[in-house]
Design an enzyme around this catalytic site. Structure first.
Site, PDB file in Angstrom:
ATOM      1  N   ASP A  21     -12.265  -0.877  -4.355  1.00 15.06           N
ATOM      2  CA  ASP A  21     -11.324  -1.284  -3.302  1.00 15.06           C
ATOM      3  C   ASP A  21     -11.298  -0.286  -2.144  1.00 15.06           C
ATOM      4  OD1 ASP A  21      -9.472  -2.938  -2.112  1.00 15.06           O
ATOM      5  OD2 ASP A  21      -7.773  -2.264  -3.329  1.00 15.06           O
ATOM      6  N   HIS A  38     -17.976  -3.291   3.967  1.00 14.57           N
ATOM      7  CA  HIS A  38     -18.680  -3.878   2.817  1.00 14.57           C
ATOM      8  C   HIS A  38     -20.144  -3.441   2.813  1.00 14.57           C
ATOM      9  CE1 HIS A  38     -15.084  -6.064   2.075  1.00 14.57           C
ATOM     10  NE2 HIS A  38     -15.229  -6.931   3.069  1.00 14.57           N
ATOM     11  N   LEU A 132     -28.249   0.452 -19.767  1.00 17.39           N
ATOM     12  CA  LEU A 132     -26.913   0.161 -19.236  1.00 17.39           C
ATOM     13  C   LEU A 132     -26.799  -1.332 -18.942  1.00 17.39           C
ATOM     14  CD1 LEU A 132     -24.208   1.242 -17.811  1.00 17.39           C
ATOM     15  CD2 LEU A 132     -25.542   1.243 -15.719  1.00 17.39           C
TER      16      LEU A 132
HETATM   17  C1  IPE Z   1      -9.512  -6.641  -5.824  1.00 20.01           C
HETATM   18  O1  IPE Z   1      -9.348  -6.100  -4.561  1.00 20.01           O
HETATM   19  C2  IPE Z   1     -10.758  -7.454  -5.890  1.00 20.01           C
HETATM   20  C3  IPE Z   1     -12.023  -6.725  -5.722  1.00 20.01           C
HETATM   21  C4  IPE Z   1     -12.151  -5.426  -5.635  1.00 20.01           C
HETATM   22  C5  IPE Z   1     -13.198  -7.540  -5.688  1.00 20.01           C
HETATM   23  P1  IPE Z   1      -8.397  -6.799  -3.474  1.00 20.01           P
HETATM   24  O2  IPE Z   1      -8.413  -5.920  -2.284  1.00 20.01           O
HETATM   25  O3  IPE Z   1      -8.805  -8.211  -3.295  1.00 20.01           O
HETATM   26  O4  IPE Z   1      -7.005  -6.773  -4.235  1.00 20.01           O
HETATM   27  P2  IPE Z   1      -5.514  -6.909  -3.685  1.00 20.01           P
HETATM   28  O5  IPE Z   1      -5.420  -8.188  -2.961  1.00 20.01           O
HETATM   29  O6  IPE Z   1      -5.253  -5.732  -2.784  1.00 20.01           O
HETATM   30  O7  IPE Z   1      -4.672  -6.841  -4.913  1.00 20.01           O
HETATM   31  C1  IPE Z   2     -12.871  -4.186  -1.625  1.00 17.20           C
HETATM   32  O1  IPE Z   2     -12.460  -3.720  -0.383  1.00 17.20           O
HETATM   33  C2  IPE Z   2     -13.967  -5.223  -1.527  1.00 17.20           C
HETATM   34  C3  IPE Z   2     -13.559  -6.589  -1.880  1.00 17.20           C
HETATM   35  C4  IPE Z   2     -12.376  -6.961  -2.262  1.00 17.20           C
HETATM   36  C5  IPE Z   2     -14.584  -7.610  -1.787  1.00 17.20           C
HETATM   37  P1  IPE Z   2     -11.403  -4.525   0.499  1.00 17.20           P
HETATM   38  O2  IPE Z   2     -12.161  -5.473   1.359  1.00 17.20           O
HETATM   39  O3  IPE Z   2     -10.366  -5.119  -0.342  1.00 17.20           O
HETATM   40  O4  IPE Z   2     -10.818  -3.352   1.400  1.00 17.20           O
HETATM   41  P2  IPE Z   2      -9.286  -3.126   1.797  1.00 17.20           P
HETATM   42  O5  IPE Z   2      -8.495  -3.163   0.533  1.00 17.20           O
HETATM   43  O6  IPE Z   2      -8.912  -4.216   2.726  1.00 17.20           O
HETATM   44  O7  IPE Z   2      -9.273  -1.778   2.444  1.00 17.20           O
HETATM   45 MG    MG Z   3      -8.597  -4.441  -1.034  1.00 14.44          MG
END
Ligand code: IPE
Ligand code: IPE
Ligand code: MG
Length: 250
Positions: A21, A38, A132
């Site tokens: 995240d 990303h 792995l």
């Molecule tokens: C959780 O992250 C899903 C992934 C890392 C793929 P999100 O950024 O979507 O989660 P929330 O919405 O903050 O809980």
């Molecule tokens: C995690 O990073 C990747 C996915 C959920 C696909 P985010 O895109 O959720 O990044 P933040 O949480 O908005 O910073």
């Molecule tokens: Mg996120």
């Protein structure tokens, strides 16, 4: 002392699950759009895989796209799917060199056809690798997984392949997307958020949870080692008393 030498290689977690995240916030910090974040997430994936290989963790599961992530802006969803396809194609040689077996969990049929095909190809090509198991959770939601599991078990009951009395934790486990994986020992979430976000609810019942403020694109092997060291300093009691855990007889 370097971090890796502080790890007890006889007590490494078998299965580490990661909520990757913070890509969006990382990109924002650079004055860039979310998709740039990303795109810069791949190094962290490679570092995590290498860290796991070097300590002997047998399974790593990465939360790459949740069932809820479909609700993001269309351009972001499309970019994530394209990135997935390109990364899998580009990393195939490395997976082979490192003896990494690729696996996928989630509502895979909801992914674009191209992503499904690429995934299928990488899973098949790496199927004999053993060092792995690297599982990508894609269009994954634990609640969706549980719904799917209940449907599949119910079908067997209706077809008289299984009786209601036979349903136990093992049967449920064997019908989850993760049927061939051990329970999660350690769950790592980056970016400072302290929640599960619909990830592996059943499988994390007794996992140790580790939260770090590092944003996913900045996550490196050393951060992975930090999590392992923290994990090794915990006492996993599984409901027993501390005395039972530490005594030789139990
Ligand atoms: C959780 O992250 C899903 C992934 C890392 C793929 P999100 O950024 O979507 O989660 P929330 O919405 O903050 O809980
Ligand atoms: C995690 O990073 C990747 C996915 C959920 C696909 P985010 O895109 O959720 O990044 P933040 O949480 O908005 O910073
Ligand atoms: Mg996120």
């Amino acid at each position: 002392m370097d971090k890796k030498s502080r790890i007890d290689l006889k007590k490494v977690p078998n299965h580490v699950a990661v909520i990757m995240d913070g890509n969006g916030r990382w990109a924002k910090g650079q004055g860039m759009n979310r998709i740039f974040g990303h795109r810069n997430a791949l190094t962290a994936v490679r570092e995590t895989v290498n860290g796991a290989l070097s300590v002997g963790t047998k399974a790593v599961t990465l939360y790459a796209f949740s069932t809820e992530n479909w609700n993001r802006p269309k351009a972001e969803v499309t970019a994530l799917m394209t990135l997935l396809v390109n990364s899998l194609i580009n990393e195939l040689d490395t997976f082979m060199q490192n003896d990494v077996k690729v696996n996928a969990i989630g509502d895979i049929q909801s992914l674009p056809k191209k992503a499904q095909k690429t995934l299928q190809n990488v899973v098949q090509k790496t199927s004999n690798n053993r060092s792995l198991v690297l599982t990508f959770a894609l269009s994954y939601g634990a609640r969706e997984e549980i719904v799917n599991t209940i449907k599949n078990i119910s079908k067997k009951v209706v077809n008289n392949e299984l009786s209601i009395e036979e349903i136990d934790e093992k049967i449920i486990n064997n019908h989850l997307y993760t049927f061939n994986l051990p329970d999660v020992d350690l769950m790592i979430r980056t970016s400072g958020e302290q929640r599960i976000s619909n990830f592996l609810l059943w499988q994390m019942a007794y996992a140790e949870l580790y939260f770090t403020n590092i944003l996913w694109p900045d996550f490196r092997k050393e951060h992975f080692y930090d999590a392992i060291i923290d994990y090794q300093n915990r006492e996993r009691r599984f409901g027993k008393t501390s005395e039972q855990i530490t005594s030789v007889e139990e």
